[in-house]
Design an enzyme around this catalytic site. Structure first.
Site, PDB file in Angstrom:
ATOM      1  NE  ARG A 191      57.599  25.109 -49.304  1.00 42.31           N
ATOM      2  CZ  ARG A 191      57.828  23.907 -49.777  1.00 42.31           C
ATOM      3  NH1 ARG A 191      58.421  22.992 -49.013  1.00 42.31           N
ATOM      4  NH2 ARG A 191      57.476  23.543 -50.981  1.00 42.31           N
ATOM      5  N   GLY A 192      54.138  24.203 -48.665  1.00 41.93           N
ATOM      6  CA  GLY A 192      53.844  22.926 -49.328  1.00 41.93           C
ATOM      7  C   GLY A 192      52.417  22.535 -48.951  1.00 41.93           C
ATOM      8  CB  ALA A 193      49.550  21.550 -51.086  1.00 44.19           C
ATOM      9  CD  GLN A 231      59.483  27.636 -52.924  1.00 45.69           C
ATOM     10  OE1 GLN A 231      60.168  28.141 -53.817  1.00 45.69           O
ATOM     11  NE2 GLN A 231      58.286  28.104 -52.627  1.00 45.69           N
ATOM     12  CG  ASP A 251      50.450  24.345 -54.259  1.00 44.55           C
ATOM     13  OD1 ASP A 251      51.402  24.163 -55.038  1.00 44.55           O
ATOM     14  OD2 ASP A 251      50.577  24.565 -53.047  1.00 44.55           O
ATOM     15  CG  ASN A 300      53.363  22.512 -58.358  1.00 42.73           C
ATOM     16  OD1 ASN A 300      53.147  22.393 -57.146  1.00 42.73           O
ATOM     17  ND2 ASN A 300      54.533  22.220 -58.892  1.00 42.73           N
ATOM     18  CE  LYS A 301      55.967  27.904 -55.172  1.00 39.07           C
ATOM     19  NZ  LYS A 301      55.301  29.102 -54.613  1.00 39.07           N
TER      20      LYS A 301
END
Ligand code: MRU
Length: 345
Positions: A46-48, A195, A236, A246-247
């Protein structure tokens, strides 16, 4: 590199299983593009930037299974479509697939084996470029945050979220490398996937960076106590006007930072900037399963039948963003003009 997130082993893709960290450091092997798509969807990776590079390698695995020119066209369309449908918000996924498609279009009429080789080279180049971009933006960010000793971050924008080094954590790493005295990094736990608690705290503790884990509802408290000099988060997708997806929870951090006079920085490579997206209102927000809200680490914490909401991301208005740190430059307002100049320049 302290953490190996993604590893290409000529025909196999190894991904550290981020769902199992920090308890277990296990790698999952993907041998075909469907396994890659599944790994992105289920957040093994995960993570852009990390999902962008992973999807590019998924295209390579997809192409390697193609045996004839006749089968190529429909097979590759399936590969691109399946990977594109995994997660909607991070634009790096679509950016990476667009770059792979360009390589595919350039070589599709030539030798099939050469096409496969070119696709592999393109994916590996993206992997290397991401690390280089993160190091550059890390060093630009370290200059910008000079003098900030107490930093707060949200989610995980570290080596685990990229090909390596990280974006927001890349800035913190670069600060440490430049000899800055980091007093404390506050890490929001980042419900529901945790996360922050599981991944960011793990990365920072591994490198002996002073880390204080807080639950998400403590952000206001630490800012009110004047314990935070700067906030730095990843992204993101950044829209053309500077709005940042973003998150989930990032917007809350940004509003609190404004209220308390704390600068709010976003660190991301230019591959996260989507100039075709006019504003945050146009960014698709992924809605994830209710289980992530009703359960923690597999244990139910909520009554059966309760209604839930689980948007994985939120949008922070550009007016709350002090600067966007990219590998090319530190971008400040007016974002519409400056982002375009930096990204197209
Ligand atoms: O749902 P996730 O874990 O993929 O979300 C990750 C984030 O929101 C990160 O902050 C973002 O992708 C930047 S990673 C360098």
């Amino acid at each position: 590199m302290a953490v190996r997130t993604i590893e290409w082993r000529g025909g196999e893709l190894l991904l550290i299983d981020q769902r199992r960290l920090p308890r277990k450091e296990v790698y999952r092997v993907c041998r075909n593009y469907r396994q890659v798509a599944q790994a992105i969807r289920t957040m093994v990776v995960r993570g852009a930037p990390a999902i962008g590079v992973t999807a590019a390698m998924g295209v390579v695995l997809g192409a390697r299974r193609v045996r004839s020119r006749k089968a190529m066209e429909p097979a590759m369309e399936r590969v691109f479509r399946t990977l594109a449908e995994t997660r909607p918000t991070a634009v790096n996924l679509h950016w990476a697939l667009a770059r792979m498609r360009q390589t595919y279009e350039e070589h599709r009429d030539g030798d099939l084996e050469l096409l496969k080789q070119r696709l592999e080279e393109a994916a590996l180049a993206m992997y290397e470029e991401d690390i280089t971009a993160n190091r550059r933006l890390g060093s630009l960010g370290a200059g910008l945050l000079k003098g900030s000793r107490r930093i707060l971050t949200h989610c995980n924008a570290g080596a685990l979220a990229t090909a390596g080094y990280g974006t927001a954590l890349g800035v913190i790493r670069a600060m440490k490398e430049s000899g800055a005295a980091i007093e404390e990094v506050f890490v929001d736990e980042t419900r529901p996937f945790l996360q922050g608690a599981r991944l960011t705290a793990w990365e920072l503790c591994k490198e002996d960076i002073p880390t204080t884990l807080i639950t998400d509802n403590m952000m206001g408290y630490v800012m009110q106590q004047n314990r935070v000099d700067a906030v730095v988060v990843g992204a993101d997708r950044v829209a053309a006007n500077g709005d940042v997806a973003n998150k989930i929870g990032t917007y809350t951090v940004a509003v609190l930072a404004r209220e308390h006079g704390v600068p709010f920085y976003v660190a991301c490579p230019t591959s996260t900037v989507d100039l075709t997206c006019p504003s945050g209102a146009h960014i698709p927000i992924e809605q994830r399963s209710e289980d992530e809200v009703t359960h923690i680490a597999g244990s139910r914490i909520a009554p059966h039948g309760v209604k839930t909401l689980n948007p994985a991301f939120d949008v922070t208005d550009h007016s709350l963003v002090s600067a966007i740190i990219t590998e090319k430059a530190v971008v400040t307002a007016p974002y519409e003009k400056n982002l375009r100049e930096v990204c197209e320049g």
